[in-house]
Design a protein around this motif. Sequence first.
Motif: not given
Lengths: 502, 219
Positions: A160-174, B148-160
Amino acid sequence: MLSTLIWLPIIGALIIAFAPVKLTAQRARDLALAASGTTLLWTIWLLTQFDLTTVSFQMREFLPWLPMLGLNYDLAVDGLSMMMIGLNSLLGWIAIYSSAEDTERPRFFYALILLVSGGVAGAFLAQNLLLFFLLFEIELVPLYFLISIWGGEKRDYAAMKFLLYTAIAGALILTGFIGTVWLGGSLDFSYDSVSQLKLPWAGQIVLLSILLVGFGIKIPLVPFHTWLPDTYVSASPPVAILLGGVLAKLGTYGIFRFGLGLFPDAWAVLSPILAVWAAVSVLYGSVTAIAQKDIKRMVAYSSIGHMGYVMLGGAAFTKLSLIGAISQMVSHGLILALLFHLVGLVEAKVGTRQLDVLNGLMNPLRGLPMVSALLVLSGMASAGIPGLVGFITEFLVFQGSYSVFPVQTLLCVVGTGLTAVYFVILINRTCFGRLDSQTAYYGKVTFNERVPALVLATLVVLFGLQPNWLVHWSAATSGAMVTAISMVETAQVDSASASVYP
Amino acid sequence: MGLGGVMIATNGLAAFALVRMFSLMFAGDRTPMTSRAPEPLWLVVLPMMLLTGLTLHLPLVMQKFSLLPQGAGEIILNPSLGWLLLGSSGLGMAIAAFFYLFRAMQRPAALVPPIFNRLLAYDFYTPKVYQFTAIGSVWLLSRLTDWLDRYVVDGLVNLVGFTSLLSGEALKYGNSGRLQVYALTITFFVAAIGLYMSWSYMPGLMVMLFKQEALPSSL
């Protein structure tokens, strides 16, 4: 000629997908190997037909598709895409060969891998921005299934993470592509016509920034990388080979083709930022890799660091650095595929990927001596030890970029030192030390399991000893790209002089 | 001059170390291990002897075949340098023999201050210094970056992601089935969005209203 690279794997995928249900896993694998093997042979034949002296695109194929939208089936190849095609065909075959002979739901699995292979080949060949985008997006769906069905622990989360990230990347590229065409007042998404557009300077900066973020997610560069460790770790080894070996290269290919190729003057302005971004990615990926306890995760973080070298070479845009960057894309693909295959073998035979548990696999009697030896070789290649392909490509990048960005280059050289640190940790704890004789009853590594590693290791050594066989493909294309930027810079200097001295 | 001093001191120390080692090995106390040590085979001794002979004669051989760098011959033939080197070797050997061959002292190491002694014994603490500087800093940095990678960068993504899921859940459980609540919610949020969008025009609107009110009084 080029269409074969797209349609042969897709036809193979359709045959396997719609084959009778009684088709065994072994037979499905054989069919997939035949399709990808034929594609690989076709790629080798195309390499023999490729004119190394021609700067422009070759072997063009054009078919009107939706001219009203500016979308046409337009394929061609140059030095940059030829190398990526070679890598894609080889790693597609390696991925299928390295998959288990008793894979579950084999028809679906091999069909998806062939679909990915065909889609990626199309993206590398597309000479139409919309066609590239469509093919770029098409590979997303099969990969989502490949991760979520055949993946390991936390596969749903990773997919799911891969899908979301790549979809956002695709939207930006488009957004970037549409913005380029609309701002330039064009009705056509053809690469040739878009590259002739005269866009305002500020518009170029904005559009290039959008594309950089879009492709930066795909590569990935820090801080858009958090999908990568989870995805690479959760994916099965063949899928990890495709993800790290080929799919990440779509990002760097996109940046060079559409960022550097379409916005050369904006590239010249943003290049110092790109060089810093590259150095940060190299150091961040390498330092984080040192802290990992899971060897697959360590290899995944190493990938972030190594893609930074590609960006550094592109940012410096000297002919040498660009040749180095393009060659580094191939070199990284080969080494990463080798590492993922070997890590997959270690996990399959020993049952763990944890550094704290693994020990003494170099033991000639009860360990995995051949796998360990190849692991040492791949670690050395990744760390840039002379005589192996990693050294040549990294040296070309550093040699070409030092004159332009000395500080960033030196920081990246520190990154190679850190690469040696984490690979020494990995090899020292995994291969050396005392093998626990109480638990060391590992399954035998068969010849078929060794073949992908041997093929990749041979190429790693061969290109290390004879680097010209690797770098000469992209020399003309790199020269043309650098000339385009130099002409833009000269024109800017001339206009600035004219305004100062009327 | 400085380099010459370093060479003479190194030469003296090497002579001291060699005589100390040989004295301890061949003239020291007998231990159970040394009393039972067998003579090495001639297969081991012969190559060692040949190599010793070659090593001793190598400078002469190199000189004979003019393999020494230009000027090296003059240095070798310089009598004062030769005497200095011989003197430093002799001094080093004599000191070592005095302490370790003739046993002038029980513990010669006690002559050196303990701090200096330990410094030499532990190789200037190089492994520890390396451990605490290079290895320690890289280890700390890697731990910090990983956190930092686990809890801040990835943490922010997981928070969203988590916030999106939570919002969806909240919306799901907010379905009461009563039309009035839906209408009120929609009206409230439409009003809030309208207010937000027209917020920047508010000061102008207020000024306009104020001026319109002020007009009659001025008339």
